[in-house]
Design an enzyme around this catalytic site. Structure first.
Site, mmCIF file in Angstrom:
data_model
loop_
_atom_site.group_PDB
_atom_site.id
_atom_site.type_symbol
_atom_site.label_atom_id
_atom_site.label_comp_id
_atom_site.label_asym_id
_atom_site.label_seq_id
_atom_site.Cartn_x
_atom_site.Cartn_y
_atom_site.Cartn_z
ATOM 1 N NE ARG A 1 -3.960 -1.887 2.444
ATOM 2 C CZ ARG A 1 -3.793 -3.114 2.915
ATOM 3 N NH1 ARG A 1 -2.610 -3.465 3.405
ATOM 4 N NH2 ARG A 1 -4.776 -3.995 2.905
ATOM 5 N NE ARG B 1 6.231 -11.683 -0.411
ATOM 6 C CZ ARG B 1 5.217 -10.982 -0.849
ATOM 7 N NH1 ARG B 1 5.330 -9.655 -0.933
ATOM 8 N NH2 ARG B 1 4.093 -11.560 -1.230
ATOM 9 C CG HIS C 1 -4.734 1.974 12.210
ATOM 10 N ND1 HIS C 1 -4.007 2.842 11.439
ATOM 11 C CD2 HIS C 1 -4.375 2.232 13.492
ATOM 12 C CE1 HIS C 1 -3.243 3.591 12.222
ATOM 13 N NE2 HIS C 1 -3.452 3.239 13.472
ATOM 14 C CE LYS D 1 -0.653 -0.033 11.946
ATOM 15 N NZ LYS D 1 0.440 0.648 11.238
#
EC number: 1.17.1.8
Length: 242
Positions: free
Chosen positions: A14, A37, A157, A161
Site C-alpha cells: 500500500r 521480496r 485503522h 493493519k
C-alpha cells in the site's frame, strides 16, 4: 539541480505504491529502483503499472543491492526484519535510509542506530505532519496536567493493519510520557480485560480498534469532571508520503 534518485522497497504494498506515485509527482526526485521480496508477483513488472500509473521504465527487482547502488536514498515502509536488513545494506553503499516501518523491537532499532553512525537515517512512527504536531501538543498538555489525569491513546485503522499499537499511537504515548518526564514502558497499559482492579495512577493506556479507515488517533486526558481530547484524522494515505 539534479534530481534525488530514490528506491522504494516493498514497492507493491500500500505505502510502496503510494510512494511511487508521490515520487512521480515531485520534480525534485526520481524513481531509480523498486524492490520487492523474492517470489512476489510484482517482480519484473514496470513499477508504474504496479502503482496504477503509466509506465515509468523502472522494473521491480528482488535484488536490493543493485538498486541501492544506483540511488541516493531508500524509502522503507516494510517489515521490521526487512528494515533491519535494508538499513545495513544502505549503510554499506552510503545512501539515506528513510524508515516508516512500524512494529519494530529493540533488536531492529539497534540496526538503525548502527547504520546512523555512517549514513543519514530518518525514522518516525508516523510520517504525517499532523501526527507529529499532535505529538508536540500532547507533550505540552501532559507536562501541564498532574498525574491524576488519566491518559488514553485511542486509534482506529484498516483491518489489514498488522501491528498494534501502531507506530503513531506509540509516538503519541512517548510524547505523553516525555511530558510527564517518565518512560513510556514503565507506565504502558495495552488493553484491559476481566477484573483488573482500580486504574493505577500515572498509567498511559492504549486501545486500538479495527475498521476501514486510513488512521484515526485521539489522545484523551480524563480528569475529575472534565476531559481534554486531542485528535488527528488521516483521510488519504498519500499524506504519509509527502
Amino acid at each position: 539541480m539534479s534530481q534525488m534518485r530514490l528506491v522504494v522497497v516493498g514497492a507493491a504494498g500500500r505505502m510502496g505504491r503510494t510512494l511511487i506515485k508521490a515520487i512521480a509527482e515531485n520534480p525534485g526526485c526520481m524513481l531509480s529502483g523498486a524492490v520487492e521480496r523474492p517470489g512476489s508477483a510484482a517482480v519484473g513488472q514496470d513499477a508504474g503499472f504496479v502503482a496504477g500509473m503509466a509506465s515509468c521504465g523502472v522494473l521491480v527487482t528482488d535484488e536490493p543491492g543493485s538498486a541501492f547502488a544506483e540511488a541516493d536514498g531508500v524509502l522503507d515502509f516494510t517489515t521490521p526484519d526487512a528494515t533491519a536488513e535494508y538499513s545495513s545494506l544502505a549503510a554499506q553503499v552510503g545512501i539515506v535510509h528513510v524508515v516508516g516501518t512500524t512494529g519494530m523491537e529493540p533488536v531492529h532499532f539497534s540496526k538503525l542506530v548502527r547504520a546512523a553512525r555512517t549514513i543519514p537515517v530518518v525514522q518516525s512512527g508516523n510520517m504525517s505532519l499532523g501526527v507529529n504536531i499532535l505529538a508536540a501538543l500532547v507533550q505540552k498538555v501532559a507536562a501541564i496536567l498532574d498525574k491524576e489525569w488519566d491518559i488514553e491513546v485511542l486509534e482506529m485503522h484498516h483491518r489489514m493493519k498488522v501491528d498494534a499499537p501502531s507506530g503513531a499511537a506509540l509516538l503519541l504515548g512517548e510524547a505523553a510520557a516525555s511530558g510527564r518526564q517518565t518512560i513510556l514502558s514503565d507506565h504502558y497499559v495495552a488493553g484491559r480485560d476481566g477484573y483488573t482492579g482500580c486504574r493505577t495512577v500515572g498509567t498511559i493506556g492504549f486501545a486500538p480498534c479495527a475498521g476501514x479507515v486510513v488512521g484515526d488517533h485521539k489522545v484523551v486526558f480524563a480528569g475529575a469532571g472534565x476531559r481534554i481530547e486531542l485528535s488527528h484524522i488521516a483521510e488519504d494515505r498519500s499524506l504519509f508520503a509527502q
